[in-house]
Design a protein around this motif. Structure first.
Motif, short mmCIF file in Angstrom:
data_model
loop_
_atom_site.label_atom_id
_atom_site.label_comp_id
_atom_site.label_asym_id
_atom_site.label_seq_id
_atom_site.Cartn_x
_atom_site.Cartn_y
_atom_site.Cartn_z
N UNK A 1 20.43 -10.81 5.59
CA UNK A 1 20.36 -9.46 5.02
C UNK A 1 18.90 -9.03 4.86
N UNK A 2 18.07 -9.92 4.32
CA UNK A 2 16.66 -9.58 4.12
C UNK A 2 15.95 -9.33 5.44
N UNK A 3 16.28 -10.14 6.45
CA UNK A 3 15.62 -9.99 7.75
C UNK A 3 15.97 -8.65 8.40
N UNK A 4 17.25 -8.29 8.39
CA UNK A 4 17.68 -7.08 9.07
C UNK A 4 17.36 -5.82 8.28
N UNK A 5 17.24 -5.92 6.97
CA UNK A 5 16.89 -4.77 6.15
C UNK A 5 15.39 -4.70 5.84
N UNK A 6 14.68 -5.79 6.14
CA UNK A 6 13.24 -5.86 5.86
C UNK A 6 12.96 -5.53 4.39
N UNK A 7 13.77 -6.13 3.52
CA UNK A 7 13.62 -5.91 2.07
C UNK A 7 14.28 -7.08 1.35
N UNK A 41 20.78 -5.05 -2.37
CA UNK A 41 22.03 -5.01 -3.14
C UNK A 41 22.04 -3.84 -4.12
N UNK A 42 20.96 -3.65 -4.82
CA UNK A 42 20.90 -2.57 -5.80
C UNK A 42 21.05 -1.22 -5.11
#
Length: 462
Positions: A166-172, A178-179
């Motif tokens: 999730x972090x890799x694809x959203x770059x966050x 999640x928030x």
């Protein structure tokens, strides 16, 4: 979502409170809070504590442990629905360089990747996440315990890997994604990675004496997607309603149904108890009803969130003790109490606003060989094809743009239902994954596999 003005009957409310009180007393928990949702609203809440005084059953935060995994699964399916990944993708495609690259995302979601249940020592739930700063520290030198895809083996590190995707694809950061993508759209204002007052303290209760020991509350670091969140009964009832119905701002009804569809066989120990695992959810069979949700635990806390879609009832139970009340069983009991005492009143029957004439012509009896089946239209433009008697295979089918229907459940899930036509355009048969259904049993001239005896039906043995 607000507390309903259509309250449950007094007898139902007392039965719920009694079950909660027994759980707190027999479970020897410093506090237990619970809430029940129906019709999209919270219809009951209760709290029992050893401290006395006021205690908000709806607004007090508790740590919810592995219910966090369901939130992480929602984020992964959002990425899938956007076309950024496929659940059949190997981890290596999106997160290269780990020691678990051949495991698919679906296997991680369903705990069938063969990964270890826990991280290498020390136990991650009672130690700072800073001890595991890299994914290699989470997986260790021996990440696998079983061949991938062969068995269900619950894996906390697997959800760290999903959070990293999730972090890799959203770059966050996972917490920020999640928030922004789940908590805020659903109005889960009291759910987050860190506690905010009022919140319960973490306790262990001595097994043989009525005394308490404070438990450490650690930041989980990379393990956060597996168990970091804090929440309230009010927020979790709202989340349960979302899991039952979907919300186009977050995830469609079709995708949340996928979350709650068993994706892994029960582990051997779970066969008798009827527990299977979906994609980030646990699926229980209790007392003849199906409950979907998740349980959770971390040192000092126990949690359970389960809903029955058929009964339109969601139940949440939270406690602040390491071991104590059987919160999953309590949640199942709360669902049962409401469902049995106040059965769901069905919506009024209404005719379809419009009808597809071509589909209407397909309704009625069909025969698979000599076995009678019936095809019916559904209000959403789909069809149901099932056996006329109780035995046999049936399914709901969703209409597709090309005029076919796609199976949604059971044996025919994913299979295509097609209409076969004669040269003049009239309907000759239905084709369902190579099974041919005809208007008459073994109809002459229909493309029945193997053909039909030219003499047709006859009496007596020849």
């Amino acid at each position: 979502m607000t507390t309903s003005t259509e309250e449950l009957l007094p007898a139902t409310r007392r039965a719920l409170l009694h079950r909660l009180a027994v759980a707190q007393s027999e479970g020897r928990a410093p506090s237990v809070v619970a809430a029940v949702g129906r019709g999209g609203e919270t219809v009951w809440s209760g709290a029992r504590t050893s401290a006395g005084g006021s205690w908000s059953a709806l607004d007090t935060q508790y740590r919810i442990g592995s219910i966090t995994k369901t939130f992480t699964a929602v984020l992964v399916l959002r990425l899938r629905d956007e076309g950024l990944l496929d659940l059949g993708d190997p981890l290596e495609k999106h997160l290269p360089g780990t020691a678990a690259g051949e495991v698919t995302l679906a296997e991680l979601l369903a705990h069938t990747g063969g990964l270890a249940a826990e991280t290498p020592e020390p136990w991650w739930e009672r130690t700072p996440g800073t001890l595991r700063p890299e994914l290699a520290d989470v997986l260790g030198e021996r990440p696998f315990r079983h061949p991938k895809g062969r068995v269900h083996h619950y894996s906390n590190p697997g959800y760290t890997l999903l959070g990293a995707v999730v972090e890799k694809l959203r770059d966050a950061p996972w917490e920020e994604v999640l928030r922004r993508e789940v908590l805020e759209p659903l109005g889960l204002r009291r759910t987050g990675a860190r506690p905010q007052a009022p919140h319960a303290d973490a306790w262990a209760v001595h097994p043989w004496a009525d005394v308490l020991l404070p438990e450490p509350v650690e930041e989980l670091g990379l393990m956060a997607p597996a168990g970091q969140l804090w929440s309230t009964t009010a927020d979790l009832v709202r989340f349960g309603v979302f899991l039952a119905r979907g919300d186009e701002r977050v995830l469609s009804a079709r995708s949340v149904r996928e979350l709650g569809t068993p994706a892994a066989p029960p582990a051997t120990a779970d066969l008798a108890s009827g527990i299977s695992y979906g994609l980030g959810t646990q699926v229980l069979r209790v007392g003849g009803r199906t409950l979907v949700g998740h349980s959770g635990s971390l040192p000092g806390f126990l949690a359970a969130l389960f809903f029955s879609a058929e009964d339109d009832v969601t139940a949440v139970v939270l406690a602040n003790c390491t071991s104590g009340p059987p919160v999953v069983g309590v949640a199942a009991d709360l669902v049962r109490i409401v469902a049995e005492a106040e059965p769901r009143i069905p919506q009024p029957w209404r005719p379809l606003p419009e009808v597809d004439r071509a589909a209407l012509d397909l309704t009625g009896p069909w025969y698979w060989g000599a076995a009678p089946h019936v095809l019916q239209l559904t209000g959403d433009g789909g069809v149901v094809l099932g056996p006329l008697n109780a035995w046999g295979r049936g399914s709901r089918f969703r209409a597709c743009p090309d005029g076919t229907w796609l199976g949604l459940e059971g044996y025919y899930a994913g299979e295509t239902l097609r209409v076969g036509r004669r040269p003049d355009g009239s309907v000759s048969h239905l084709d369902l994954g190579s099974f041919v259904f005809t208007r008459e049993p073994y109809e002459q001239g229909a493309p029945v596999p193997g053909g039909v005896h030219p003499e047709g039906w006859r009496g007596g043995a020849q």
